[in-house]
Design a protein around this motif. Structure first.
Motif, short mmCIF file in Angstrom:
data_model
loop_
_atom_site.label_atom_id
_atom_site.label_comp_id
_atom_site.label_asym_id
_atom_site.label_seq_id
_atom_site.Cartn_x
_atom_site.Cartn_y
_atom_site.Cartn_z
N GLY A 74 0.79 -1.23 0.00
CA GLY A 74 0.00 0.00 0.00
C GLY A 74 0.82 1.27 0.00
N PHE A 75 1.93 1.28 0.72
CA PHE A 75 2.65 2.54 0.95
C PHE A 75 3.96 2.66 0.16
CE2 PHE A 75 -0.32 2.11 4.37
CZ PHE A 75 -0.78 3.40 4.56
N THR A 76 4.32 1.65 -0.60
CA THR A 76 5.54 1.74 -1.42
C THR A 76 5.23 2.53 -2.69
OG1 THR A 76 6.37 -0.36 -0.57
CG2 THR A 76 7.28 0.38 -2.68
N ASP A 77 6.17 3.42 -3.08
CA ASP A 77 6.05 4.19 -4.33
C ASP A 77 4.78 5.03 -4.35
OD1 ASP A 77 6.40 5.11 -6.97
OD2 ASP A 77 5.32 3.39 -7.80
N VAL A 78 4.60 5.88 -3.33
CA VAL A 78 3.49 6.83 -3.36
C VAL A 78 4.01 8.25 -3.09
CG1 VAL A 78 1.68 5.17 -2.72
CG2 VAL A 78 2.84 6.46 -0.93
N ASP A 79 3.32 9.22 -3.67
CA ASP A 79 3.66 10.64 -3.45
C ASP A 79 2.78 11.27 -2.38
OD1 ASP A 79 5.59 10.93 -5.71
OD2 ASP A 79 3.83 10.37 -6.88
N PHE A 80 1.54 10.79 -2.29
CA PHE A 80 0.60 11.34 -1.32
C PHE A 80 -0.18 10.22 -0.64
CE2 PHE A 80 1.13 14.91 -4.24
CZ PHE A 80 1.34 15.96 -3.34
N VAL A 81 -0.30 10.34 0.69
CA VAL A 81 -1.18 9.46 1.45
C VAL A 81 -2.38 10.30 1.88
CG1 VAL A 81 -1.44 8.10 3.56
CG2 VAL A 81 0.74 8.08 2.32
N MET A 82 -3.57 9.92 1.42
CA MET A 82 -4.78 10.62 1.83
C MET A 82 -5.45 9.76 2.90
SD MET A 82 -6.09 11.96 -1.88
CE MET A 82 -5.13 13.25 -2.74
N ALA A 83 -5.41 10.21 4.14
CA ALA A 83 -5.80 9.35 5.27
C ALA A 83 -7.18 9.74 5.80
CB ALA A 83 -4.77 9.45 6.38
N GLN A 84 -8.08 8.76 5.81
CA GLN A 84 -9.44 8.99 6.31
C GLN A 84 -9.89 7.78 7.11
OE1 GLN A 84 -12.07 9.22 2.88
NE2 GLN A 84 -11.38 7.26 2.13
N ILE A 85 -9.07 7.42 8.10
CA ILE A 85 -9.36 6.19 8.84
C ILE A 85 -10.35 6.45 9.98
CG2 ILE A 85 -7.11 5.20 8.27
CD1 ILE A 85 -6.29 5.80 11.22
N ARG A 86 -11.09 5.42 10.34
CA ARG A 86 -11.99 5.50 11.50
C ARG A 86 -11.73 4.25 12.34
NH1 ARG A 86 -16.58 7.97 13.07
NH2 ARG A 86 -17.00 9.00 11.08
N VAL A 87 -10.88 4.41 13.36
CA VAL A 87 -10.53 3.26 14.21
C VAL A 87 -11.77 2.85 15.02
CG1 VAL A 87 -9.01 2.43 16.03
CG2 VAL A 87 -8.13 4.06 14.33
N GLY A 88 -12.15 1.59 14.88
CA GLY A 88 -13.35 1.11 15.58
C GLY A 88 -14.62 1.22 14.75
N LYS A 89 -14.50 1.85 13.60
CA LYS A 89 -15.62 1.99 12.65
C LYS A 89 -16.90 2.49 13.33
CE LYS A 89 -14.79 -2.17 10.72
NZ LYS A 89 -13.43 -2.69 10.85
N TYR A 90 -18.04 2.27 12.67
CA TYR A 90 -19.31 2.82 13.19
C TYR A 90 -19.75 2.15 14.49
CZ TYR A 90 -19.87 5.39 8.82
OH TYR A 90 -19.69 6.25 7.77
N GLU A 91 -19.28 0.93 14.71
CA GLU A 91 -19.62 0.22 15.95
C GLU A 91 -19.16 1.02 17.17
OE1 GLU A 91 -18.24 -3.82 18.29
OE2 GLU A 91 -17.46 -3.45 16.27
N MET A 92 -17.94 1.61 17.09
CA MET A 92 -17.44 2.39 18.22
C MET A 92 -18.00 3.82 18.21
SD MET A 92 -15.89 0.21 19.95
CE MET A 92 -15.38 1.32 21.24
N ARG A 93 -18.27 4.35 17.02
CA ARG A 93 -18.91 5.67 16.97
C ARG A 93 -20.26 5.61 17.69
NH1 ARG A 93 -20.37 9.51 11.68
NH2 ARG A 93 -21.61 11.00 12.86
N ASP A 94 -20.95 4.50 17.53
CA ASP A 94 -22.23 4.29 18.20
C ASP A 94 -22.09 4.49 19.71
OD1 ASP A 94 -25.03 2.90 17.44
OD2 ASP A 94 -24.39 2.19 19.40
N LYS A 95 -21.02 3.94 20.26
CA LYS A 95 -20.78 4.06 21.72
C LYS A 95 -20.37 5.50 22.08
CE LYS A 95 -19.64 -0.79 22.62
NZ LYS A 95 -20.18 -1.42 21.43
N ASP A 96 -19.54 6.12 21.22
CA ASP A 96 -19.12 7.51 21.46
C ASP A 96 -20.34 8.43 21.60
OD1 ASP A 96 -16.51 6.65 21.08
OD2 ASP A 96 -16.33 7.46 19.05
N GLU A 97 -21.35 8.17 20.78
CA GLU A 97 -22.52 9.06 20.75
C GLU A 97 -23.54 8.73 21.83
OE1 GLU A 97 -22.24 10.11 15.97
OE2 GLU A 97 -23.99 9.03 16.69
N LYS A 98 -23.66 7.42 22.14
CA LYS A 98 -24.77 7.03 23.03
C LYS A 98 -24.40 6.98 24.51
CE LYS A 98 -27.31 4.97 19.28
NZ LYS A 98 -27.42 3.88 18.34
N ILE A 99 -23.15 6.66 24.84
CA ILE A 99 -22.76 6.59 26.26
C ILE A 99 -22.92 7.96 26.95
CG2 ILE A 99 -20.78 6.27 27.83
CD1 ILE A 99 -20.00 3.81 26.04
N PRO A 100 -22.39 9.07 26.39
CA PRO A 100 -22.55 10.36 27.08
C PRO A 100 -24.03 10.74 27.28
CG PRO A 100 -20.84 10.53 25.41
CD PRO A 100 -21.53 9.21 25.20
#
Length: 441
Positions: A74-100
């Motif tokens: 993935g990262f060999t021979d690239v000029d730009f890395v466009m990063a849009q990662i979501r660690v834990g995906k929507y499953e963890m976003r669900d907890k971020d929004e509902k626990i508080p």
């Protein structure tokens, strides 16, 4: 003319097809020889990648396309890395929004406790991608729009100070596009702006057209009555975004000398937001039922029929436009003026020099050159001091594995009413994020 190689990290994101289509639309300005998708979730990425392969084959078959879960490939021979990662995906976003929300505190993915939880997950993921880039393509630039940008930016400032990474956010651009519609202009590019703040926490102090005419009076008059919802465009926005854009009028009322970022509603009117929230159905559910379902559905159909016929892929995507403008500015040293997140270093004269601030910069091949924003008013300075302390404490907590520092960060957040509530939320979030956060003690 040089042709560029790009990797989109977080290739399984629903934003990926929009970025690809926009990249292919601008090949005359930004030529590409290779596009890669990288994700650690190969199954999710495959749904997007199978469609992207068809899109590239139809529109630019000369471009080499790779989708992989292997960092070296993935990262060999690239000029730009466009990063849009979501660690834990929507499953963890669900907890971020509902626990508080259980405790009467706003549940939002980048603001307040949810943003802090997400930040604790994101730091490691962004550092990992940055390290892959530096190992396999040391001359590349990483353009990061993984959230929460302020916390991630503070972490890379401290832990990877010499890295070629730029943090950006498309929210000011989305608001500026609404401003352009309100003013009857074609695009946000028709305006020159002055803006200062932190990510999701800022204010416009000047908006002019390209001839230097002041557009602020007309905008302020409109925003005071309608917020940022442009006339005759209601059908373009989901209900929660309409509410957010309308609410800007109440946020604006606090300081009529400037125009605010919409996210400030979470800090100024958290009680209103909680009152309008359904703790069982939050923004993440809207995204799953709306954007995710739609994008994945279209991608599956394109892959199935091996053709994009019948699908309109030309939708406006400020998110993608902005990233490509940024890459082009670096590649061709255009010194275009853009809002990015950088170490303050005196740009805001009366503010912490180590704070990661969002301000206009001239972007060239050496990265960003800050524009001086002068001194900021006491109201904004006080709010920003509090918020930047929250962000720095979160990074302290991540580095030191410190429960105490994270409790302090939550207590200091303007969205949390007391240290007792902060502790209750922290304990729940800590349990939910086991395996994602460093182990706190």
């Amino acid at each position: 003319m040089k042709k560029f190689s790009i990797v989109i990290a977080g290739g399984g994101s629903t934003y990926t097809p929009g970025i690809i289509v926009t990249l292919l639309k601008h090949l005359d300005q930004f030529p590409i020889r290779q596009i890669k998708l990288y994700d650690n979730d190969g199954e999710r990425q495959k749904i997007i990648a199978d469609a992207v392969e068809v899109i590239i084959r139809e529109r630019a078959p000369e471009i080499q396309f790779v989708a992989t879960t292997d960092p070296e490939e993935g990262f060999t021979d690239v000029d730009f890395v466009m990063a849009q990662i979501r660690v834990g995906k929507y499953e963890m976003r669900d907890k971020d929004e509902k626990i508080p929300l259980k405790y009467g505190v706003i549940g939002q993915e980048t603001c307040g406790p949810g943003g802090i939880a997400y930040g604790m997950r994101s730091i490691g993921g962004v550092l990992e991608i940055l390290d892959y880039m530096e190992k396999y393509s040391p001359d590349a630039w990483m353009l990061n729009y993984s959230n929460p940008a302020s916390i991630v930016a503070e972490a890379t400032r401290r832990l990877r100070p010499d890295s070629k990474i730029l943090h950006i956010c498309d929210m000011p651009v989305a608001i500026q596009n609404n401003m352009a519609k309100i003013l009857g202009l074609k695009s946000y590019r028709d305006m020159d702006v002055r803006y200062f703040g932190l990510n999701h926490f800022g204010w416009w102090t000047s908006i002019k057209d390209k001839k230097g005419n002041d557009l602020m009076p007309k905008l302020k008059e409109y925003v005071a009555k309608n917020g940022y919802l442009p006339p005759n465009h209601e059908d373009q926005f989901e209900e929660s975004w309409k509410e957010t854009y309308r609410k800007a009028k109440d946020v604006y009322a606090l300081d009529p000398d400037t125009l605010p970022n919409t996210y400030l509603k979470y800090y100024f009117y958290p009680d209103d937001v909680v009152e309008h929230s359904d703790p069982t159905h939050t923004r993440v559910d809207e995204v799953r039922e709306g954007r995710e379902k739609k994008v994945f559905g279209i991608c599956r159909k394109i892959a199935e029929q091996q053709s994009t016929e019948g699908f309109n892929l030309e939708g406006s995507d400020e998110h993608a436009d902005y990233i490509i403008d940024l890459a082009r500015a670096i590649a061709y040293n255009t010194r275009e003026r853009m809002l990015v997140i950088v170490e303050n270093n005196g740009a805001i004269e009366n503010f912490d020099p180590t704070a990661m601030v969002e301000i206009p910069c001239l972007i060239g091949s050496d990265g960003p050159e800050r524009l001086a924003m002068g001194k900021i008013p006491r109201f904004q300075k006080g709010l920003m001091e509090q918020q930047v302390a929250v962000e720095k404490l979160v990074v302290d907590a991540w580095i030191e594995h410190s429960y105490q520092k994270l409790w302090q960060a939550l207590t200091l957040s303007k969205t949390v009413p007391s240290a007792r509530v902060a502790k209750l939320i922290l304990d729940d979030l800590m349990e939910a994020n086991a395996g994602y956060w460093p182990e706190l003690h």
